[in-house]
Design a protein around this motif. Structure first.
Motif, PDB file in Angstrom:
ATOM      1  N   ASP A 225      13.339 -45.950  -3.910  1.00  0.00           N
ATOM      2  CA  ASP A 225      12.351 -47.425  -4.949  1.00  0.00           C
ATOM      3  C   ASP A 225      13.223 -47.911  -5.729  1.00  0.00           C
ATOM      4  OD1 ASP A 225      10.052 -48.618  -5.489  1.00  0.00           O
ATOM      5  OD2 ASP A 225       9.084 -46.186  -5.635  1.00  0.00           O
ATOM      6  N   ILE A 226      13.204 -49.129  -5.697  1.00  0.00           N
ATOM      7  CA  ILE A 226      13.994 -49.981  -6.757  1.00  0.00           C
ATOM      8  C   ILE A 226      12.474 -51.080  -7.313  1.00  0.00           C
ATOM      9  CG2 ILE A 226      16.521 -49.650  -6.296  1.00  0.00           C
ATOM     10  CD1 ILE A 226      16.560 -52.552  -4.677  1.00  0.00           C
ATOM     11  N   SER A 227      11.374 -50.948  -6.945  1.00  0.00           N
ATOM     12  CA  SER A 227      10.417 -51.918  -6.982  1.00  0.00           C
ATOM     13  C   SER A 227      10.473 -52.406  -8.654  1.00  0.00           C
ATOM     14  CB  SER A 227       9.064 -51.031  -6.545  1.00  0.00           C
ATOM     15  OG  SER A 227       8.935 -49.920  -7.174  1.00  0.00           O
ATOM     16  N   HIS A 228      10.405 -51.498  -9.684  1.00  0.00           N
ATOM     17  CA  HIS A 228      10.231 -51.311 -10.989  1.00  0.00           C
ATOM     18  C   HIS A 228      10.931 -52.697 -10.913  1.00  0.00           C
ATOM     19  CE1 HIS A 228       9.507 -50.891 -14.984  1.00  0.00           C
ATOM     20  NE2 HIS A 228      11.111 -50.900 -15.431  1.00  0.00           N
ATOM     21  N   PHE A 229      12.319 -52.401 -10.458  1.00  0.00           N
ATOM     22  CA  PHE A 229      13.284 -53.315 -10.827  1.00  0.00           C
ATOM     23  C   PHE A 229      12.721 -55.295 -10.459  1.00  0.00           C
ATOM     24  CE2 PHE A 229      16.565 -55.756  -9.888  1.00  0.00           C
ATOM     25  CZ  PHE A 229      17.708 -55.900 -11.004  1.00  0.00           C
ATOM     26  N   ILE A 230      12.353 -55.212  -9.564  1.00  0.00           N
ATOM     27  CA  ILE A 230      12.067 -56.671  -8.979  1.00  0.00           C
ATOM     28  C   ILE A 230      10.389 -56.701  -9.752  1.00  0.00           C
ATOM     29  CG2 ILE A 230      10.601 -57.165  -6.898  1.00  0.00           C
ATOM     30  CD1 ILE A 230      11.904 -55.435  -4.479  1.00  0.00           C
ATOM     31  N   GLU A 231       9.737 -56.194 -10.060  1.00  0.00           N
ATOM     32  CA  GLU A 231       8.824 -56.687 -10.820  1.00  0.00           C
ATOM     33  C   GLU A 231       9.310 -56.658 -12.018  1.00  0.00           C
ATOM     34  OE1 GLU A 231       5.858 -56.786  -9.555  1.00  0.00           O
ATOM     35  OE2 GLU A 231       6.183 -55.629  -7.727  1.00  0.00           O
ATOM     36  N   ARG A 232      10.363 -56.138 -12.845  1.00  0.00           N
ATOM     37  CA  ARG A 232      10.800 -57.057 -14.118  1.00  0.00           C
ATOM     38  C   ARG A 232      11.442 -58.044 -13.920  1.00  0.00           C
ATOM     39  NH1 ARG A 232      14.313 -53.288 -16.976  1.00  0.00           N
ATOM     40  NH2 ARG A 232      14.180 -54.449 -19.030  1.00  0.00           N
ATOM     41  N   HIS A 233      11.630 -59.001 -12.443  1.00  0.00           N
ATOM     42  CA  HIS A 233      12.394 -59.661 -12.390  1.00  0.00           C
ATOM     43  C   HIS A 233      10.978 -61.521 -11.626  1.00  0.00           C
ATOM     44  CE1 HIS A 233      15.244 -57.699 -13.221  1.00  0.00           C
ATOM     45  NE2 HIS A 233      15.584 -58.868 -13.780  1.00  0.00           N
ATOM     46  N   PRO A 234       9.928 -61.399 -11.977  1.00  0.00           N
ATOM     47  CA  PRO A 234       9.233 -62.515 -11.429  1.00  0.00           C
ATOM     48  C   PRO A 234       9.657 -63.852 -11.146  1.00  0.00           C
ATOM     49  CG  PRO A 234       8.309 -62.451 -14.075  1.00  0.00           C
ATOM     50  CD  PRO A 234       9.552 -60.993 -13.367  1.00  0.00           C
ATOM     51  N   GLN A 235      10.586 -64.192 -11.761  1.00  0.00           N
ATOM     52  CA  GLN A 235      11.245 -65.812 -11.604  1.00  0.00           C
ATOM     53  C   GLN A 235      11.881 -65.902 -10.416  1.00  0.00           C
ATOM     54  OE1 GLN A 235      12.618 -63.328 -13.898  1.00  0.00           O
ATOM     55  NE2 GLN A 235      14.627 -63.084 -14.123  1.00  0.00           N
ATOM     56  N   LEU A 236      12.531 -64.894  -9.474  1.00  0.00           N
ATOM     57  CA  LEU A 236      12.531 -64.677  -8.635  1.00  0.00           C
ATOM     58  C   LEU A 236      12.529 -65.996  -8.076  1.00  0.00           C
ATOM     59  CD1 LEU A 236      13.381 -60.845  -7.679  1.00  0.00           C
ATOM     60  CD2 LEU A 236      15.160 -62.922  -8.658  1.00  0.00           C
ATOM     61  N   LYS A 237      13.667 -66.662  -7.188  1.00  0.00           N
ATOM     62  CA  LYS A 237      13.375 -67.295  -6.283  1.00  0.00           C
ATOM     63  C   LYS A 237      13.614 -67.293  -4.845  1.00  0.00           C
ATOM     64  CE  LYS A 237      14.925 -71.188  -9.581  1.00  0.00           C
ATOM     65  NZ  LYS A 237      15.547 -72.726  -9.770  1.00  0.00           N
ATOM     66  N   GLU A 238      14.388 -66.722  -5.198  1.00  0.00           N
ATOM     67  CA  GLU A 238      14.399 -65.582  -3.202  1.00  0.00           C
ATOM     68  C   GLU A 238      14.614 -64.527  -2.698  1.00  0.00           C
ATOM     69  OE1 GLU A 238      17.364 -66.443   0.605  1.00  0.00           O
ATOM     70  OE2 GLU A 238      17.331 -67.961  -1.160  1.00  0.00           O
ATOM     71  N   VAL A 239      14.205 -63.638  -2.306  1.00  0.00           N
ATOM     72  CA  VAL A 239      13.953 -62.191  -2.376  1.00  0.00           C
ATOM     73  C   VAL A 239      14.812 -62.160  -0.417  1.00  0.00           C
ATOM     74  CG1 VAL A 239      13.363 -59.940  -2.099  1.00  0.00           C
ATOM     75  CG2 VAL A 239      12.515 -61.519  -4.264  1.00  0.00           C
ATOM     76  N   ALA A 240      15.641 -61.533  -0.287  1.00  0.00           N
ATOM     77  CA  ALA A 240      16.212 -61.663   0.636  1.00  0.00           C
ATOM     78  C   ALA A 240      16.788 -60.371   1.812  1.00  0.00           C
ATOM     79  CB  ALA A 240      17.817 -62.337   1.028  1.00  0.00           C
ATOM     80  N   GLY A 241      16.480 -59.752   3.053  1.00  0.00           N
ATOM     81  CA  GLY A 241      16.694 -58.985   3.652  1.00  0.00           C
ATOM     82  C   GLY A 241      17.869 -58.601   4.694  1.00  0.00           C
ATOM     83  N   ILE A 242      18.512 -58.474   4.256  1.00  0.00           N
ATOM     84  CA  ILE A 242      19.727 -58.439   5.526  1.00  0.00           C
ATOM     85  C   ILE A 242      19.818 -57.188   6.335  1.00  0.00           C
ATOM     86  CG2 ILE A 242      21.606 -59.008   6.069  1.00  0.00           C
ATOM     87  CD1 ILE A 242      21.749 -60.601   2.566  1.00  0.00           C
ATOM     88  N   ARG A 243      19.427 -57.182   7.348  1.00  0.00           N
ATOM     89  CA  ARG A 243      20.244 -56.326   8.379  1.00  0.00           C
ATOM     90  C   ARG A 243      19.518 -54.900   8.391  1.00  0.00           C
ATOM     91  NH1 ARG A 243      26.102 -56.253  10.301  1.00  0.00           N
ATOM     92  NH2 ARG A 243      25.488 -54.731  11.640  1.00  0.00           N
TER      93      ARG A 243
END
Length: 375
Positions: A225-243
């Motif tokens: 669970d790395i949702s906390h890390f994502i929430e800390r970075h609202p400036q993200l322009k792209e979140v990619a899922g690969i395989r």
């Protein structure tokens, strides 16, 4: 006159190669006697041979440059750099980027000078204990990258000692990180620290713009669970899922994915695509559906009927194999770019709906044909 000159140069190249072979044989001969002036392994005796070998290499490069043209001299520097970067970019995921780049610096003095003076080429960092000399390569990369933005490939195989040293070296450079690729394939045995702990140590990356998740589609992968890390970075322009593995696709933070690459059958992951409301780019690297048009249509209609309100906000779609027409039809009002590698059957199915794409600006089509194919 020019032809005669080339013949002369080719003859000299042959002579140089023969001389180098003799020198290399001398350097590789085993030591048989301490008094043997050729086979002694002392540095003082082998140094003249190595210097002569380098001299022959330099002469050979001057001849080949004038005959064939060194791309580093013929092309604009920015174009040469772009070609090098494009050539070895795929080795970043495999962890071999730095090795390939270092090998290119041995081509000639000119290549070495150009490559080592271009910080942007040295921005890729792979952190994996299975990568040889990871500490040394990190030091080289941080030095040669100067102030260029950094891209880090983070794998969950680092032990505590390795990670503590690496984190110490990276700490003053975290402000340069614009791309982060995270391997979520922790498997049954989770080393310490795991990905979640590592991301916790990293904390906030002020310049982070692109975050990628990779799990190689292993069904037994753990799902940190790395949702906390994502929430800390609202400036993200792209979140990619690969395989991504199925159990990772089910996680809540997958709703933030903006681009998706998969080797799944497209129809099998419709429930997950329905949750990715920010999705703008999707790539299916899978031949998926077979050649039975009626059976495929029935399969598509059945799968899509479960999600009547599914509207996919894609601006880019790419697939190898026959296109999933029902799936594509849900993006006809938003699709800007379409790339397909397909057969004649897939092409005919695409023609049935191509007129519905209201905003399509770019179509790239590759046809795999067979002698028995008919439309």
């Amino acid at each position: 006159m020019k032809e005669g000159l080339n013949v002369t140069k080719l003859s000299r190249l042959k002579e140089l190669d023969e001389e180098r072979i003799q020198l290399l044989l001398m350097l590789s001969r085993p030591r048989t006697s301490v008094d043997d002036p050729i086979t002694t392994s002392s540095i003082s005796d082998t140094l003249p041979l190595k210097e002569e070998n380098n001299r022959l290499i330099d002469e050979r490069l001057k001849i080949t440059d004038s005959m064939l043209g060194d791309p580093s001299r013929l092309l604009p520097v920015e174009m040469f750099i772009h070609i090098i970067d494009s050539t070895i970019r795929d080795t970043f995921i495999a962890g071999g980027y730095i090795e390939t780049l270092l090998s290119f610096t041995l081509v000639s003095t000119r290549w070495r000078d150009v490559l080592m003076s271009t910080p942007s080429l040295w921005r890729h960092i792979c952190l994996d204990k299975d990568t040889l000399y990871v500490q040394e390569k990190l030091s080289v990369t941080l030095h040669l990258s100067g102030n260029a933005p950094l891209a880090i490939w983070l794998r969950p195989t680092l032990d505590n000692d390795n990670w503590n040293e690496i984190n110490g070296k990276l700490h003053q450079h975290y402000h340069r990180v614009t791309e982060l690729m995270v391997d979520l394939s922790e498997g049954g045995h989770v080393p310490r620290p795991g990905i979640r702990e590592i991301l916790g140590d990293i904390g906030y990356l002020s310049s982070l713009e692109r975050l990628s998740f990779v799990s190689w589609e292993h069904g037994n992968s753990r799902a940190p669970d790395i949702s906390h890390f994502i929430e800390r970075h609202p400036q993200l322009k792209e979140v990619a899922g690969i395989r991504l593995a199925d159990n990772i696709l089910k996680l809540d933070y997958m709703q933030k994915v903006t681009s998706f690459y998969s080797k799944h059958d497209p129809l099998s992951i419709i429930p997950y695509l329905d949750r990715m409301k920010r999705l703008t780019k999707v790539t299916f690297d899978d031949y998926g559906l077979d050649g039975n048009e009626t059976a495929n249509s029935d399969k598509e209609n059945m799968a899509m009927s479960q999600y009547p309100n599914l509207l996919l906000p894609w601006v880019y779609y790419s697939q190898r194999g026959p296109p999933t027409i029902s799936l594509l039809s849900r993006a006809t009002t938003t699709l800007l770019s379409l790339e397909l590698q397909t057969n004649l059957l897939g092409f005919t199915r695409l023609l049935q709906i191509i007129h519905k794409f209201q905003k399509l600006e770019d179509l790239e089509l590759g046809l795999n044909t067979h002698p028995n194919d008919t439309i």
